[in-house]
Design a protein around this motif. Structure first.
Motif, PDB file in Angstrom:
ATOM      1  N   ILE A  93       0.845  -1.199   0.000  1.00  0.00           N
ATOM      2  CA  ILE A  93       0.000   0.000   0.000  1.00  0.00           C
ATOM      3  C   ILE A  93       0.881   1.250   0.000  1.00  0.00           C
ATOM      4  O   ILE A  93       0.588   2.234  -0.681  1.00  0.00           O
ATOM      5  CB  ILE A  93      -0.973  -0.026   1.194  1.00  0.00           C
ATOM      6  CG1 ILE A  93      -2.025  -1.105   0.986  1.00  0.00           C
ATOM      7  CG2 ILE A  93      -1.615   1.341   1.404  1.00  0.00           C
ATOM      8  CD1 ILE A  93      -2.889  -1.379   2.208  1.00  0.00           C
ATOM      9  N   MET A  94       1.993   1.217   0.749  1.00  0.00           N
ATOM     10  CA  MET A  94       2.915   2.351   0.766  1.00  0.00           C
ATOM     11  C   MET A  94       3.498   2.596  -0.624  1.00  0.00           C
ATOM     12  O   MET A  94       3.574   3.730  -1.087  1.00  0.00           O
ATOM     13  CB  MET A  94       4.037   2.092   1.776  1.00  0.00           C
ATOM     14  CG  MET A  94       5.017   3.248   1.949  1.00  0.00           C
ATOM     15  SD  MET A  94       6.464   3.288   0.878  1.00  0.00           S
ATOM     16  CE  MET A  94       7.178   1.701   1.081  1.00  0.00           C
ATOM     17  N   PHE A  95       3.892   1.512  -1.329  1.00  0.00           N
ATOM     18  CA  PHE A  95       4.399   1.685  -2.686  1.00  0.00           C
ATOM     19  C   PHE A  95       3.313   2.228  -3.610  1.00  0.00           C
ATOM     20  O   PHE A  95       3.585   3.033  -4.498  1.00  0.00           O
ATOM     21  CB  PHE A  95       4.939   0.358  -3.234  1.00  0.00           C
ATOM     22  CG  PHE A  95       6.316   0.029  -2.744  1.00  0.00           C
ATOM     23  CD1 PHE A  95       7.397   0.825  -3.074  1.00  0.00           C
ATOM     24  CD2 PHE A  95       6.542  -1.085  -1.960  1.00  0.00           C
ATOM     25  CE1 PHE A  95       8.669   0.528  -2.630  1.00  0.00           C
ATOM     26  CE2 PHE A  95       7.806  -1.400  -1.517  1.00  0.00           C
ATOM     27  CZ  PHE A  95       8.870  -0.587  -1.841  1.00  0.00           C
ATOM     28  N   GLY A  96       2.075   1.816  -3.395  1.00  0.00           N
ATOM     29  CA  GLY A  96       0.964   2.360  -4.180  1.00  0.00           C
ATOM     30  C   GLY A  96       0.764   3.847  -3.931  1.00  0.00           C
ATOM     31  O   GLY A  96       0.478   4.610  -4.859  1.00  0.00           O
ATOM     32  N   ARG A  97       0.929   4.269  -2.684  1.00  0.00           N
ATOM     33  CA  ARG A  97       0.802   5.702  -2.363  1.00  0.00           C
ATOM     34  C   ARG A  97       1.921   6.505  -3.003  1.00  0.00           C
ATOM     35  O   ARG A  97       1.713   7.632  -3.436  1.00  0.00           O
ATOM     36  CB  ARG A  97       0.830   5.905  -0.854  1.00  0.00           C
ATOM     37  CG  ARG A  97      -0.448   5.500  -0.195  1.00  0.00           C
ATOM     38  CD  ARG A  97      -0.421   5.853   1.266  1.00  0.00           C
ATOM     39  NE  ARG A  97      -1.605   5.354   1.921  1.00  0.00           N
ATOM     40  CZ  ARG A  97      -1.645   4.952   3.162  1.00  0.00           C
ATOM     41  NH1 ARG A  97      -0.553   5.001   3.906  1.00  0.00           N
ATOM     42  NH2 ARG A  97      -2.757   4.508   3.690  1.00  0.00           N
ATOM     43  N   LEU A  98       3.113   5.927  -3.041  1.00  0.00           N
ATOM     44  CA  LEU A  98       4.208   6.623  -3.722  1.00  0.00           C
ATOM     45  C   LEU A  98       3.900   6.795  -5.207  1.00  0.00           C
ATOM     46  O   LEU A  98       4.223   7.813  -5.801  1.00  0.00           O
ATOM     47  CB  LEU A  98       5.518   5.848  -3.561  1.00  0.00           C
ATOM     48  CG  LEU A  98       6.202   5.926  -2.211  1.00  0.00           C
ATOM     49  CD1 LEU A  98       7.407   5.001  -2.191  1.00  0.00           C
ATOM     50  CD2 LEU A  98       6.615   7.346  -1.890  1.00  0.00           C
ATOM     51  N   LYS A  99       3.263   5.796  -5.794  1.00  0.00           N
ATOM     52  CA  LYS A  99       2.956   5.869  -7.221  1.00  0.00           C
ATOM     53  C   LYS A  99       1.760   6.758  -7.519  1.00  0.00           C
ATOM     54  O   LYS A  99       1.460   7.004  -8.679  1.00  0.00           O
ATOM     55  CB  LYS A  99       2.743   4.463  -7.774  1.00  0.00           C
ATOM     56  CG  LYS A  99       4.046   3.698  -7.823  1.00  0.00           C
ATOM     57  CD  LYS A  99       3.877   2.330  -8.393  1.00  0.00           C
ATOM     58  CE  LYS A  99       5.219   1.626  -8.420  1.00  0.00           C
ATOM     59  NZ  LYS A  99       5.095   0.272  -8.935  1.00  0.00           N
ATOM     60  N   ASP A 100       1.092   7.262  -6.490  1.00  0.00           N
ATOM     61  CA  ASP A 100       0.075   8.294  -6.709  1.00  0.00           C
ATOM     62  C   ASP A 100       0.724   9.572  -7.218  1.00  0.00           C
ATOM     63  O   ASP A 100       0.068  10.384  -7.855  1.00  0.00           O
ATOM     64  CB  ASP A 100      -0.695   8.588  -5.420  1.00  0.00           C
ATOM     65  CG  ASP A 100      -1.682   7.494  -5.078  1.00  0.00           C
ATOM     66  OD1 ASP A 100      -1.992   6.677  -5.956  1.00  0.00           O
ATOM     67  OD2 ASP A 100      -2.144   7.466  -3.917  1.00  0.00           O
ATOM     68  N   TRP A 101       1.986   9.736  -6.921  1.00  0.00           N
ATOM     69  CA  TRP A 101       2.742  10.873  -7.434  1.00  0.00           C
ATOM     70  C   TRP A 101       3.149  10.542  -8.862  1.00  0.00           C
ATOM     71  O   TRP A 101       3.926   9.615  -9.101  1.00  0.00           O
ATOM     72  CB  TRP A 101       3.969  11.124  -6.567  1.00  0.00           C
ATOM     73  CG  TRP A 101       3.626  11.641  -5.212  1.00  0.00           C
ATOM     74  CD1 TRP A 101       2.877  11.028  -4.265  1.00  0.00           C
ATOM     75  CD2 TRP A 101       4.018  12.883  -4.677  1.00  0.00           C
ATOM     76  NE1 TRP A 101       2.779  11.805  -3.164  1.00  0.00           N
ATOM     77  CE2 TRP A 101       3.474  12.967  -3.382  1.00  0.00           C
ATOM     78  CE3 TRP A 101       4.782  13.947  -5.143  1.00  0.00           C
ATOM     79  CZ2 TRP A 101       3.659  14.059  -2.566  1.00  0.00           C
ATOM     80  CZ3 TRP A 101       4.972  15.034  -4.326  1.00  0.00           C
ATOM     81  CH2 TRP A 101       4.411  15.089  -3.063  1.00  0.00           C
ATOM     82  N   ARG A 102       2.619  11.280  -9.802  1.00  0.00           N
ATOM     83  CA  ARG A 102       2.833  10.963 -11.204  1.00  0.00           C
ATOM     84  C   ARG A 102       4.303  10.961 -11.591  1.00  0.00           C
ATOM     85  O   ARG A 102       4.755  10.150 -12.387  1.00  0.00           O
ATOM     86  CB  ARG A 102       2.073  11.970 -12.073  1.00  0.00           C
ATOM     87  CG  ARG A 102       1.978  11.542 -13.510  1.00  0.00           C
ATOM     88  CD  ARG A 102       1.047  12.408 -14.258  1.00  0.00           C
ATOM     89  NE  ARG A 102       1.738  13.641 -14.627  1.00  0.00           N
ATOM     90  CZ  ARG A 102       1.175  14.657 -15.250  1.00  0.00           C
ATOM     91  NH1 ARG A 102      -0.098  14.610 -15.541  1.00  0.00           N
ATOM     92  NH2 ARG A 102       1.850  15.720 -15.569  1.00  0.00           N
ATOM     93  N   ARG A 103       5.062  11.844 -10.996  1.00  0.00           N
ATOM     94  CA  ARG A 103       6.496  11.916 -11.296  1.00  0.00           C
ATOM     95  C   ARG A 103       7.208  10.615 -10.911  1.00  0.00           C
ATOM     96  O   ARG A 103       8.128  10.168 -11.578  1.00  0.00           O
ATOM     97  CB  ARG A 103       7.110  13.091 -10.564  1.00  0.00           C
ATOM     98  CG  ARG A 103       8.557  13.278 -10.838  1.00  0.00           C
ATOM     99  CD  ARG A 103       9.069  14.552 -10.183  1.00  0.00           C
ATOM    100  NE  ARG A 103      10.134  15.082 -10.986  1.00  0.00           N
ATOM    101  CZ  ARG A 103      10.054  16.120 -11.778  1.00  0.00           C
ATOM    102  NH1 ARG A 103       8.922  16.774 -11.882  1.00  0.00           N
ATOM    103  NH2 ARG A 103      11.075  16.528 -12.474  1.00  0.00           N
ATOM    104  N   VAL A 104       6.769   9.991  -9.822  1.00  0.00           N
ATOM    105  CA  VAL A 104       7.367   8.726  -9.371  1.00  0.00           C
ATOM    106  C   VAL A 104       6.843   7.566 -10.207  1.00  0.00           C
ATOM    107  O   VAL A 104       7.609   6.695 -10.627  1.00  0.00           O
ATOM    108  CB  VAL A 104       7.082   8.506  -7.869  1.00  0.00           C
ATOM    109  CG1 VAL A 104       7.549   7.142  -7.422  1.00  0.00           C
ATOM    110  CG2 VAL A 104       7.730   9.605  -7.033  1.00  0.00           C
TER     111      VAL A 104
END
Length: 129
Positions: A93-104
């Motif tokens: 879930i944490m990795f999914g939240r990071l990928k909410d940032w389009r740049r990431v």
């Protein structure tokens, strides 16, 4: 360019530390790099890629009990707490939240240093939410 991100999170799934390697590098490299930055904890949840006897021994020396399923190629299976291992979804879930940032998520930055700094900025915001 392919990279692999290794992360340490707290029990709530908030990011604490990161280490980035090339995509073809083994997970053992990330495990050894993050070993010194592990906080005091009772358990460490990790996937099969981190299954190594030396890593399990290092965790036990630090007083951390590993909850890592054994690799399928392991001759003698290792025991782990299956119920506790199901909580590893917080890391995903944490990795999914990071990928909410389009740049990431789309990896706009080709330079690993700039990408890692964008990742750390996103993790800082996620940590305080």
């Amino acid at each position: 360019m392919n990279t692999k991100l290794h992360a340490v999170t707290d029990q709530n799934g908030r990011p604490l530390s990161f280490f980035m390697t090339a995509g073809q590098i083994s997970d053992y490299t990330g495990a050894s790099a993050l070993l010194d930055s592990l906080p005091m904890a009772q358990w460490l949840l990790a996937d099969r890629g981190y299954d190594a006897d030396w890593f399990r021994d290092a965790l036990e020396k630090k007083g951390i009990r590993p909850c890592i399923p054994g690799r399928r190629s392991r001759e003698k299976p290792v025991k782990y707490d299956r119920r506790k291992y199901k909580r590893r979804n917080r890391i995903e879930i944490m990795f999914g939240r990071l990928k909410d940032w389009r740049r990431v998520a789309t990896r706009y930055d080709r330079c690993p240093t700039v990408f890692f700094s964008a990742l750390c900025l996103a993790a800082t915001v996620i940590f305080w939410l």
